[in-house]
Design a protein around this motif. Structure first.
Motif, mmCIF file in Angstrom:
data_model
loop_
_atom_site.group_PDB
_atom_site.id
_atom_site.type_symbol
_atom_site.label_atom_id
_atom_site.label_comp_id
_atom_site.label_asym_id
_atom_site.label_seq_id
_atom_site.Cartn_x
_atom_site.Cartn_y
_atom_site.Cartn_z
ATOM 1 N N ARG A 17 38.703 70.602 31.302
ATOM 2 C CA ARG A 17 38.321 71.912 31.829
ATOM 3 C C ARG A 17 38.391 72.987 30.744
ATOM 4 O O ARG A 17 37.512 73.858 30.662
ATOM 5 C CB ARG A 17 39.214 72.273 33.006
ATOM 6 C CG ARG A 17 38.923 71.459 34.275
ATOM 7 C CD ARG A 17 39.935 71.715 35.358
ATOM 8 N NE ARG A 17 39.596 70.981 36.581
ATOM 9 C CZ ARG A 17 40.441 70.757 37.567
ATOM 10 N NH1 ARG A 17 41.692 71.216 37.498
ATOM 11 N NH2 ARG A 17 40.056 70.076 38.645
ATOM 12 N N ARG A 18 39.442 72.939 29.934
ATOM 13 C CA ARG A 18 39.545 73.913 28.840
ATOM 14 C C ARG A 18 38.410 73.726 27.841
ATOM 15 O O ARG A 18 37.846 74.704 27.336
ATOM 16 C CB ARG A 18 40.901 73.785 28.138
ATOM 17 C CG ARG A 18 42.074 74.315 28.949
ATOM 18 C CD ARG A 18 43.290 74.559 28.061
ATOM 19 N NE ARG A 18 43.668 73.360 27.344
ATOM 20 C CZ ARG A 18 44.565 72.481 27.774
ATOM 21 N NH1 ARG A 18 45.165 72.675 28.945
ATOM 22 N NH2 ARG A 18 44.871 71.421 27.053
ATOM 23 N N TYR A 19 38.073 72.477 27.544
ATOM 24 C CA TYR A 19 36.987 72.202 26.605
ATOM 25 C C TYR A 19 35.655 72.676 27.179
ATOM 26 O O TYR A 19 34.849 73.299 26.475
ATOM 27 C CB TYR A 19 36.942 70.701 26.296
ATOM 28 C CG TYR A 19 35.804 70.297 25.403
ATOM 29 C CD1 TYR A 19 35.687 70.819 24.123
ATOM 30 C CD2 TYR A 19 34.845 69.380 25.833
ATOM 31 C CE1 TYR A 19 34.638 70.449 23.285
ATOM 32 C CE2 TYR A 19 33.800 68.996 25.008
ATOM 33 C CZ TYR A 19 33.701 69.542 23.742
ATOM 34 O OH TYR A 19 32.665 69.181 22.929
ATOM 35 N N ARG A 20 35.424 72.425 28.459
ATOM 36 C CA ARG A 20 34.183 72.867 29.107
ATOM 37 C C ARG A 20 34.090 74.392 29.090
ATOM 38 O O ARG A 20 33.012 74.954 28.841
ATOM 39 C CB ARG A 20 34.142 72.336 30.542
ATOM 40 C CG ARG A 20 32.832 72.634 31.283
ATOM 41 C CD ARG A 20 32.863 72.038 32.675
ATOM 42 N NE ARG A 20 33.936 72.617 33.476
ATOM 43 C CZ ARG A 20 34.282 72.188 34.688
ATOM 44 N NH1 ARG A 20 33.647 71.154 35.232
ATOM 45 N NH2 ARG A 20 35.265 72.776 35.358
ATOM 46 N N PHE A 70 35.515 76.417 26.914
ATOM 47 C CA PHE A 70 35.264 76.832 25.525
ATOM 48 C C PHE A 70 33.785 76.691 25.184
ATOM 49 O O PHE A 70 33.188 77.610 24.602
ATOM 50 C CB PHE A 70 36.104 75.978 24.572
ATOM 51 C CG PHE A 70 35.746 76.185 23.125
ATOM 52 C CD1 PHE A 70 36.265 77.265 22.417
ATOM 53 C CD2 PHE A 70 34.889 75.311 22.462
ATOM 54 C CE1 PHE A 70 35.926 77.472 21.087
ATOM 55 C CE2 PHE A 70 34.550 75.512 21.132
ATOM 56 C CZ PHE A 70 35.067 76.597 20.450
ATOM 57 N N LEU A 71 33.183 75.569 25.542
ATOM 58 C CA LEU A 71 31.765 75.369 25.246
ATOM 59 C C LEU A 71 30.910 76.428 25.930
ATOM 60 O O LEU A 71 29.973 76.972 25.332
ATOM 61 C CB LEU A 71 31.325 73.971 25.693
ATOM 62 C CG LEU A 71 31.798 72.787 24.852
ATOM 63 C CD1 LEU A 71 31.264 71.486 25.439
ATOM 64 C CD2 LEU A 71 31.362 72.928 23.402
ATOM 65 N N GLU A 113 32.022 80.132 24.281
ATOM 66 C CA GLU A 113 31.948 80.330 22.834
ATOM 67 C C GLU A 113 30.669 79.773 22.223
ATOM 68 O O GLU A 113 30.226 80.250 21.174
ATOM 69 C CB GLU A 113 33.159 79.684 22.148
ATOM 70 C CG GLU A 113 34.497 80.241 22.599
ATOM 71 C CD GLU A 113 34.681 81.697 22.222
ATOM 72 O OE1 GLU A 113 34.097 82.125 21.204
ATOM 73 O OE2 GLU A 113 35.396 82.416 22.948
ATOM 74 N N VAL A 114 30.093 78.775 22.847
ATOM 75 C CA VAL A 114 28.941 78.092 22.258
ATOM 76 C C VAL A 114 27.691 78.223 23.131
ATOM 77 O O VAL A 114 26.574 78.115 22.647
ATOM 78 C CB VAL A 114 29.260 76.594 22.011
ATOM 79 C CG1 VAL A 114 28.115 75.916 21.270
ATOM 80 C CG2 VAL A 114 30.554 76.449 21.218
ATOM 81 N N GLY A 115 27.906 78.470 24.425
ATOM 82 C CA GLY A 115 26.778 78.503 25.341
ATOM 83 C C GLY A 115 26.210 77.125 25.606
ATOM 84 O O GLY A 115 24.990 76.940 25.685
ATOM 85 N N ASP A 116 27.096 76.146 25.752
ATOM 86 C CA ASP A 116 26.668 74.760 25.929
ATOM 87 C C ASP A 116 27.517 74.121 27.020
ATOM 88 O O ASP A 116 28.442 74.741 27.565
ATOM 89 C CB ASP A 116 26.812 74.008 24.604
ATOM 90 C CG ASP A 116 25.948 72.762 24.535
ATOM 91 O OD1 ASP A 116 25.286 72.436 25.543
ATOM 92 O OD2 ASP A 116 25.936 72.101 23.475
ATOM 93 N N THR A 117 27.210 72.885 27.326
ATOM 94 C CA THR A 117 27.974 72.119 28.316
ATOM 95 C C THR A 117 28.373 70.785 27.717
ATOM 96 O O THR A 117 27.752 70.320 26.748
ATOM 97 C CB THR A 117 27.141 71.878 29.587
ATOM 98 O OG1 THR A 117 25.932 71.174 29.220
ATOM 99 C CG2 THR A 117 26.789 73.191 30.256
ATOM 100 N N PRO A 118 29.403 70.120 28.258
ATOM 101 C CA PRO A 118 29.791 68.800 27.732
ATOM 102 C C PRO A 118 28.675 67.773 27.909
ATOM 103 O O PRO A 118 27.789 67.919 28.757
ATOM 104 C CB PRO A 118 31.018 68.432 28.581
ATOM 105 C CG PRO A 118 31.521 69.720 29.124
ATOM 106 C CD PRO A 118 30.314 70.584 29.314
ATOM 107 N N MET A 119 28.731 66.743 27.092
ATOM 108 C CA MET A 119 27.766 65.661 27.205
ATOM 109 C C MET A 119 27.960 64.929 28.525
ATOM 110 O O MET A 119 29.047 64.963 29.118
ATOM 111 C CB MET A 119 27.935 64.666 26.043
ATOM 112 C CG MET A 119 27.694 65.260 24.672
ATOM 113 S SD MET A 119 27.614 64.013 23.361
ATOM 114 C CE MET A 119 29.057 63.019 23.688
#
Length: 262
Positions: free
Chosen positions: A222-225, A227-228, A231-237
């Motif tokens: 959840r923290r990684y999602r 952050f993406l 900060e990046v405007g992306d989603t996990p693979m």
């Protein structure tokens, strides 16, 4: 007539991490001008050397003209004088480089060499010991008192070296079935650079499932999602999302045997 005894060779130490400092025989160098110190650290960050026009542009946003060339010569003279050696910076075919003795006295250069030596070691325990020794000295931001595009690039390269070391350490522990230590090293790698490869975040989720519980693994996801997204405007693979769902369902994604503690 007897020869005079040779003077002892000065001992240099270049600290680029945390509070940057240059010491000669244990005493901090007093810089006569900021430009001399900036020139030192710029050449430190580019051990392959740089041409004068590159240095002027990167450090002071100047074109190479007779007036700016004189400014460079003054900074160079002050740097050599402050370090007490005329060969502190050498010039060959127009390229200026910091003397190898000074590079060898730098904490970050020693760190990089130690990480490479550890990776070349054949024995896993020797490799682990070398990595731990190298990473123990890697605390602090690289040249925190300086600003500029060139120093930010150098900081990123330094962080990449640290992350490389922690990832190598995590693989060693993973191969030895030492899941808690593998998880520790992965957490350190991710804390220095959250944008490490997503496969490493997947490995960390697996490690947390084995060493703690599924809730710790899902919390990391959840923290990684978050952050993406922010900060990046992306989603996990898709693979990462599927891994998270399988962990929620109670699966243990790591096929290793019993967890080893040390």
């Amino acid at each position: 007539m007897t020869d005079s005894p040779a003077l002892p060779t000065p001992q240099y130490l270049l600290r680029s991490l945390g509070q940057a400092d240059v010491l000669i025989d244990g005493r901090s160098v007093i810089w006569p001008a900021r430009s001399a110190e900036e020139l030192l650290w710029f050449l430190h960050a580019h051990p392959e050397g740089k041409y004068r026009h590159d240095i002027l542009a990167a450090l002071w946003d100047l074109e190479d003209t007779p007036a700016t060339a004189n400014r460079f010569r003054v900074a160079l003279h002050r740097l050599r004088t402050a370090l007490g050696r005329s060969d502190a910076v050498t010039e060959r075919a127009g390229r200026y480089t910091l003397h190898p003795d000074l590079l060898d006295a730098s904490d970050t250069v020693v760190l990089g060499r130690a990480v490479r030596a550890a990776q070349a070691a054949l024995n896993p325990r020797e490799r682990e010991a070398l990595l731990r020794q190298a990473l123990a000295s890697a605390e602090g931001e690289y040249l925190p008192h300086l600003r500029g595009e060139w120093v930010e690039t150098a900081r990123q390269q330094h962080r990449a070296t640290i992350v490389e070391g922690y990832l190598a350490l995590s693989l060693l522990h993973c191969q030895a079935r030492e899941c808690p230590l593998a998880a520790q090293a992965l957490v350190q790698a991710a804390s220095h650079d959250p944008l490490i490869g997503e496969d490493h975040h997947q490995r960390l989720m697996a490690c947390l499932t084995m060493t703690r519980d599924k809730y710790a693994a899902i919390e990391h996801y959840r923290r990684y999602r978050y952050f993406l997204a922010n900060e990046v405007g992306d989603t996990p693979m898709t693979e990462t999302e599927e891994l998270a769902e399988s962990i929620k369902a109670g699966e243990r994604p790591c096929e290793h045997g019993p967890i080893h503690l040390r």
